[in-house]
Design a protein around this motif. Structure first.
Motif, PDB file in Angstrom:
ATOM      1  N   GLN A  43       0.704  -1.240   0.076  1.00  0.00           N
ATOM      2  CA  GLN A  43      -0.104   0.113   0.047  1.00  0.00           C
ATOM      3  C   GLN A  43       1.006   1.233  -0.050  1.00  0.00           C
ATOM      4  OE1 GLN A  43      -2.529  -0.486   3.323  1.00  0.00           O
ATOM      5  NE2 GLN A  43      -4.515  -1.178   2.159  1.00  0.00           N
ATOM      6  N   ARG A  44       0.423   2.324  -0.423  1.00  0.00           N
ATOM      7  CA  ARG A  44       1.081   3.560  -0.478  1.00  0.00           C
ATOM      8  C   ARG A  44       1.110   4.016   0.890  1.00  0.00           C
ATOM      9  NH1 ARG A  44      -0.805   8.060  -5.016  1.00  0.00           N
ATOM     10  NH2 ARG A  44      -0.367   5.961  -6.178  1.00  0.00           N
ATOM     11  N   GLU A  45       2.249   4.663   1.142  1.00  0.00           N
ATOM     12  CA  GLU A  45       2.603   5.120   2.557  1.00  0.00           C
ATOM     13  C   GLU A  45       3.319   6.401   2.714  1.00  0.00           C
ATOM     14  OE1 GLU A  45       5.198   2.555   4.690  1.00  0.00           O
ATOM     15  OE2 GLU A  45       6.836   2.773   3.351  1.00  0.00           O
ATOM     16  N   LEU A  46       2.695   7.142   3.729  1.00  0.00           N
ATOM     17  CA  LEU A  46       3.385   8.498   3.936  1.00  0.00           C
ATOM     18  C   LEU A  46       4.736   8.391   4.281  1.00  0.00           C
ATOM     19  CD1 LEU A  46       3.161  11.432   4.392  1.00  0.00           C
ATOM     20  CD2 LEU A  46       2.550  11.017   6.685  1.00  0.00           C
ATOM     21  N   VAL A  47       5.598   9.231   3.809  1.00  0.00           N
ATOM     22  CA  VAL A  47       7.247   8.860   4.062  1.00  0.00           C
ATOM     23  C   VAL A  47       7.434  10.574   5.073  1.00  0.00           C
ATOM     24  CG1 VAL A  47       9.311   9.485   3.265  1.00  0.00           C
ATOM     25  CG2 VAL A  47       7.732   8.066   2.104  1.00  0.00           C
ATOM     26  N   ALA A  48       7.019  11.533   4.505  1.00  0.00           N
ATOM     27  CA  ALA A  48       7.269  12.698   5.303  1.00  0.00           C
ATOM     28  C   ALA A  48       6.332  14.104   4.969  1.00  0.00           C
ATOM     29  CB  ALA A  48       8.766  13.123   5.079  1.00  0.00           C
ATOM     30  N   VAL A  49       6.204  14.928   5.863  1.00  0.00           N
ATOM     31  CA  VAL A  49       5.115  16.028   5.568  1.00  0.00           C
ATOM     32  C   VAL A  49       5.867  17.224   6.247  1.00  0.00           C
ATOM     33  CG1 VAL A  49       3.576  15.500   7.371  1.00  0.00           C
ATOM     34  CG2 VAL A  49       2.917  16.539   5.429  1.00  0.00           C
ATOM     35  N   ILE A  50       5.598  18.319   5.385  1.00  0.00           N
ATOM     36  CA  ILE A  50       6.133  19.642   6.176  1.00  0.00           C
ATOM     37  C   ILE A  50       4.764  20.599   5.925  1.00  0.00           C
ATOM     38  CG2 ILE A  50       7.193  20.199   3.856  1.00  0.00           C
ATOM     39  CD1 ILE A  50       9.344  21.855   5.826  1.00  0.00           C
ATOM     40  N   ASN A  51       4.581  21.010   6.975  1.00  0.00           N
ATOM     41  CA  ASN A  51       3.361  22.084   7.010  1.00  0.00           C
ATOM     42  C   ASN A  51       4.062  23.576   6.643  1.00  0.00           C
ATOM     43  OD1 ASN A  51       4.375  23.463   9.274  1.00  0.00           O
ATOM     44  ND2 ASN A  51       3.284  22.142  10.695  1.00  0.00           N
ATOM     45  N   SER A  52       2.944  24.574   6.407  1.00  0.00           N
ATOM     46  CA  SER A  52       3.309  25.988   5.976  1.00  0.00           C
ATOM     47  C   SER A  52       4.205  26.419   6.709  1.00  0.00           C
ATOM     48  CB  SER A  52       1.905  26.544   5.610  1.00  0.00           C
ATOM     49  OG  SER A  52       1.263  26.494   6.941  1.00  0.00           O
ATOM     50  N   PHE A  53       4.213  26.142   8.167  1.00  0.00           N
ATOM     51  CA  PHE A  53       5.039  26.859   9.168  1.00  0.00           C
ATOM     52  C   PHE A  53       6.528  26.059   9.129  1.00  0.00           C
ATOM     53  CE2 PHE A  53       1.573  29.363  10.493  1.00  0.00           C
ATOM     54  CZ  PHE A  53       0.426  28.776  10.613  1.00  0.00           C
ATOM     55  N   GLY A  54       6.663  24.955   8.406  1.00  0.00           N
ATOM     56  CA  GLY A  54       7.846  24.432   8.599  1.00  0.00           C
ATOM     57  C   GLY A  54       7.944  23.257   9.569  1.00  0.00           C
ATOM     58  N   GLY A  55       6.950  23.150  10.222  1.00  0.00           N
ATOM     59  CA  GLY A  55       7.196  21.830  10.869  1.00  0.00           C
ATOM     60  C   GLY A  55       7.187  20.371  10.283  1.00  0.00           C
ATOM     61  N   THR A  56       7.701  19.347  10.667  1.00  0.00           N
ATOM     62  CA  THR A  56       7.868  18.265   9.821  1.00  0.00           C
ATOM     63  C   THR A  56       7.575  17.097  10.600  1.00  0.00           C
ATOM     64  OG1 THR A  56       9.988  17.810  10.665  1.00  0.00           O
ATOM     65  CG2 THR A  56       9.602  19.135   8.477  1.00  0.00           C
ATOM     66  N   HIS A  57       6.923  16.063  10.021  1.00  0.00           N
ATOM     67  CA  HIS A  57       6.644  14.899  10.276  1.00  0.00           C
ATOM     68  C   HIS A  57       7.195  13.454   9.490  1.00  0.00           C
ATOM     69  CE1 HIS A  57       4.540  11.192  12.181  1.00  0.00           C
ATOM     70  NE2 HIS A  57       4.224  10.987  11.136  1.00  0.00           N
ATOM     71  N   SER A  58       7.979  12.740  10.026  1.00  0.00           N
ATOM     72  CA  SER A  58       8.342  11.599   9.235  1.00  0.00           C
ATOM     73  C   SER A  58       7.788  10.011   9.583  1.00  0.00           C
ATOM     74  CB  SER A  58      10.003  11.591   9.117  1.00  0.00           C
ATOM     75  OG  SER A  58      10.595  12.992   8.760  1.00  0.00           O
ATOM     76  N   ALA A  59       7.982   9.271   8.772  1.00  0.00           N
ATOM     77  CA  ALA A  59       7.496   7.948   9.086  1.00  0.00           C
ATOM     78  C   ALA A  59       8.625   7.519  10.098  1.00  0.00           C
ATOM     79  CB  ALA A  59       7.348   7.160   7.862  1.00  0.00           C
ATOM     80  N   ASP A  60       8.325   6.630  11.059  1.00  0.00           N
ATOM     81  CA  ASP A  60       9.379   6.014  12.004  1.00  0.00           C
ATOM     82  C   ASP A  60      10.489   5.123  11.059  1.00  0.00           C
ATOM     83  OD1 ASP A  60       7.039   4.987  14.382  1.00  0.00           O
ATOM     84  OD2 ASP A  60       7.956   6.924  14.074  1.00  0.00           O
ATOM     85  N   SER A  61      10.168   4.523   9.930  1.00  0.00           N
ATOM     86  CA  SER A  61      10.988   3.786   8.882  1.00  0.00           C
ATOM     87  C   SER A  61      12.116   4.645   8.401  1.00  0.00           C
ATOM     88  CB  SER A  61      10.426   3.200   8.108  1.00  0.00           C
ATOM     89  OG  SER A  61       9.419   4.008   7.249  1.00  0.00           O
TER      90      SER A  61
END
Length: 114
Positions: A43-61
């Protein structure tokens, strides 16, 4: 809005690649930008995201190996991928999410193999 991803390719385990995704048609400074990936048979999975303020989130992997960043003046999002592993092999898609809608790029192939 059109998103054009580039930078994929074949790399040996432990190597690095930098993906870029350039947007046209609309300024995306207020959009969250991200990278998803889909490996064969998975399945498609999220790798990383960055919001408009520069905050980021990444997958544990990918934490500690991948870094997402954005350049609003260039309307571009990047994914710096280090210490690549064979399990990172996938088609990588850039995505823009905002009040104007969700937009997906065409994908770029990343293959990690010796």
């Amino acid at each position: 809005v059109q998103l054009q991803a580039s930078g994929g390719g074949l790399v040996q385990p432990g190597g690095s690649l930098r993906l870029s995704c350039a947007a046209s048609g609309r300024r995306l400074s207020r959009y969250s930008l991200g990278w998803w990936r889909q490996a064969p048979g998975k399945q498609r999975e999220l790798v990383a995201v960055i919001n408009s303020f520069g905050g980021t989130h990444s997958a544990d992997s990918v934490k500690g190996r991948f870094v997402i960043s954005r350049d609003n003046t260039e309307n571009t999002v990047y994914l710096q991928m280090n210490s690549l592993k064979p399990e990172d092999t996938a088609v990588y898609y850039c995505v823009a999410v905002g009040t104007g809608g969700d937009y997906w790029g065409q994908g770029t192939q990343v293959t990690v193999s010796s």
